[in-house]
Design a protein around this motif. Structure first.
Motif: not given
Lengths: 243, 266
Positions: A35-60
């Motif tokens: 996806g385009p830069s700023g689209g959220g790819k890296s943020t999603l990866l950082r959530v999956l890496a346990g580096l950022e906690l989501p503000d809402q929602g769940g990850v399994e």
């Protein structure tokens, strides 16, 4: 791996990076986030890496929810291997020491055992002659390969790559992508954020196209790249594949 | 001019890297010392002064004991100031806000006021109230708190110079916050802060001379006393300068050695 995202939202200082990501995947061994830069790819990866906690929602992941408290996050991070775009290695340590640091400090290896095992791995990936060098003495491609060896050394459940070749020139990009393809051939599971569309198409089972913090389109990689449905993905692929 | 002759007097530099051959260094050091000797021997030759080293020499024992006291006080407060400075630097990053602001207020108060006043206040007010009568202990602690404030700023800047990406890398390999400081942050901070730290230690040694005002019998106070006994000012104070140099030069050399040992491009 089985991946379930349920309305994941992440904001930074009022900017919404992930705007309600929902996804349910099972059986995909390698996933490409594009996806385009700023689209959220890296943020999603950082959530999956346990580096950022989501503000809402769940990850399994594999039916286990991502932990939220500090202690369990540390043990979660120890169970996966993450490689960033650059500056993965610690500049004051040699390549070998970079690989053994997590083995000794986070995985309970004795120093000698860690050294022997790390040398064996560096040797397998043709990096043995660089074991005693510090990162500044290595090329960008060699640095990334050492970082990948470090991530693999801990026998992770899966690997996460955040644009691992974006800071490299084409020749070095090739050597790093070759290594990732080799890991894929060994059956290792990973999620990769990448701008290398040809590579993504070749190694990924599943593709996810993110734009403006949402999943615009996703599906088996072969279909996603060959017969995009949405106008956004068509335009994106048209642009990145133009040259 | 040939390259070799040029290199006797001039360093060849490329960016930050300099190439100085051994003979160039020798010639440079000798000519610098010669120039200084020339200026000072001229100045002293114009001085109409009756040198009286014999009178001062009788008090040599006072110089030795004073110098040893200064050495002991400096060494003790140097170690204590490192601990205090480290604690203050870490308190700046503490999630517990009262501690964080205590650290900030401490640094600003100490750095913004004269050491002379601090020594007087600590000795006559604070130490007195807490029942610490030993002037050597109070003096050492005051110096340690004084230098600690500067050291804390040096360490803080060092910690902040370790990039965010390094901290991310430490987190993804599963290091605890303690391990991150121990294995990633401090080894890098050490190298970067050595030069300013050595400068601070040299200052600390010279600042210990101010403890003479609370009658700590250190090097400077002893030199003042010898001067009072003999009226030989120059003969009393010149050895003082040499004595301090004997303490500060090794620190400077040690720092240069450590800097070379920890050197790596980053």
């Amino acid at each position: 791996m089985r991946l379930r995202l349920d309305g994941v939202v992440k904001r930074f200082d009022g900017v919404t990076a992930l705007d309600g990501i929902s996804l349910s995947l099972s059986g995909a061994r390698s996933i490409a986030l594009i996806g385009p830069s700023g689209g959220g790819k890296s943020t999603l990866l950082r959530v999956l890496a346990g580096l950022e906690l989501p503000d809402q929602g769940g990850v399994e992941i594999d039916d286990v929810p991502l932990p939220t408290d500090g202690e369990s996050l540390i043990s979660y991070r120890r169970s996966i291997g993450t490689v960033f775009q650059s500056y993965n290695l610690f500049p004051h340590l040699t390549a070998l020491e970079n690989v053994t640091l997590p083995l000794v400090q986070a995985h309970g290896y004795a120093k000698e055992a860690a050294n022997g095992y790390a040398m064996e791995l560096l040797d397998r990936f043709q990096l043995a002659s660089h074991a005693g060098k510090r990162p500044y003495e290595l090329s960008g491609g060699q640095q990334q390969r050492v970082a990948i060896v470090r991530a693999v050394a801990i026998k992770p459940r899966f690997l996460l790559f955040d644009e691992p070749t974006s800071a490299l020139d084409p020749e070095m990009t090739a050597e790093v992508l070759d290594l990732i393809a080799e890991l894929r051939a060994q059956g290792r599971e990973f999620i990769i954020v990448t701008h290398e569309m040809g590579f993504a198409k070749r190694v990924a089972d599943h593709g996810i196209f993110l734009g403006a913090g949402k999943i615009v389109e996703e599906g088996p990689a072969a279909e996603l790249f060959d017969t995009p449905h949405t106008a956004e993905l068509k335009a994106f692929l048209g642009k990145v594949l133009k040259y | 001019m040939s390259r070799r002759r040029f290199q006797i007097l001039f360093a060849r530099s490329k960016g930050n890297h300099e190439e100085i051959p051994r003979f160039g260094r020798t010639v440079g050091v000798i000519s610098a010392l010669f120039l200084l000797a020339l200026v000072f021997s001229f100045a002293f030759s114009r001085l109409h002064y009756g040198w009286n080293w014999d009178a001062v020499y009788q008090y040599r024992q006072k110089f030795v004991s004073g110098w040893l006291i200064t050495l002991a006080i400096s060494a003790a407060s140097l170690v204590a100031s490192l601990i205090i400075g480290l604690a203050a630097a870490l308190s700046h990053r503490s999630p517990f806000l009262p501690l964080r602001y205590l650290g900030k207020v401490y640094v600003e108060l100490i750095r913004g006021t004269p050491l002379l006043v601090q020594i007087l206040v600590f000795f006559y007010v604070v130490a007195d109230a807490f029942g610490i009568g030993n002037r050597y202990v109070v003096g050492t602690l005051t110096l340690a708190f004084f230098a600690g404030a500067y050291i804390s700023e040096i360490i803080r800047a060092g910690i902040e110079s370790v990039g965010e990406s390094q901290l991310d890398s430490a987190r993804v390999i599963g290091l605890t916050p303690y391990q991150t400081y121990r294995y990633v942050v401090f080894p890098q901070v050490m190298r970067r802060i050595l030069p300013p730290l050595a400068g601070q230690f040299a200052s600390l040694i010279k600042d210990s001379s101010l403890l003479s005002i609370i009658a700590v019998s250190e090097f400077t106070l002893n030199a003042q006393e010898v001067n009072a006994f003999t009226y030989s000012t120059m003969e009393s104070y010149l050895p003082l300068a040499l004595g301090y140099l004997a303490l500060t030069l090794p620190i400077s050399m040690l720092s240069k050695y450590l800097e070379r040992r920890y050197r790596y491009a980053s």
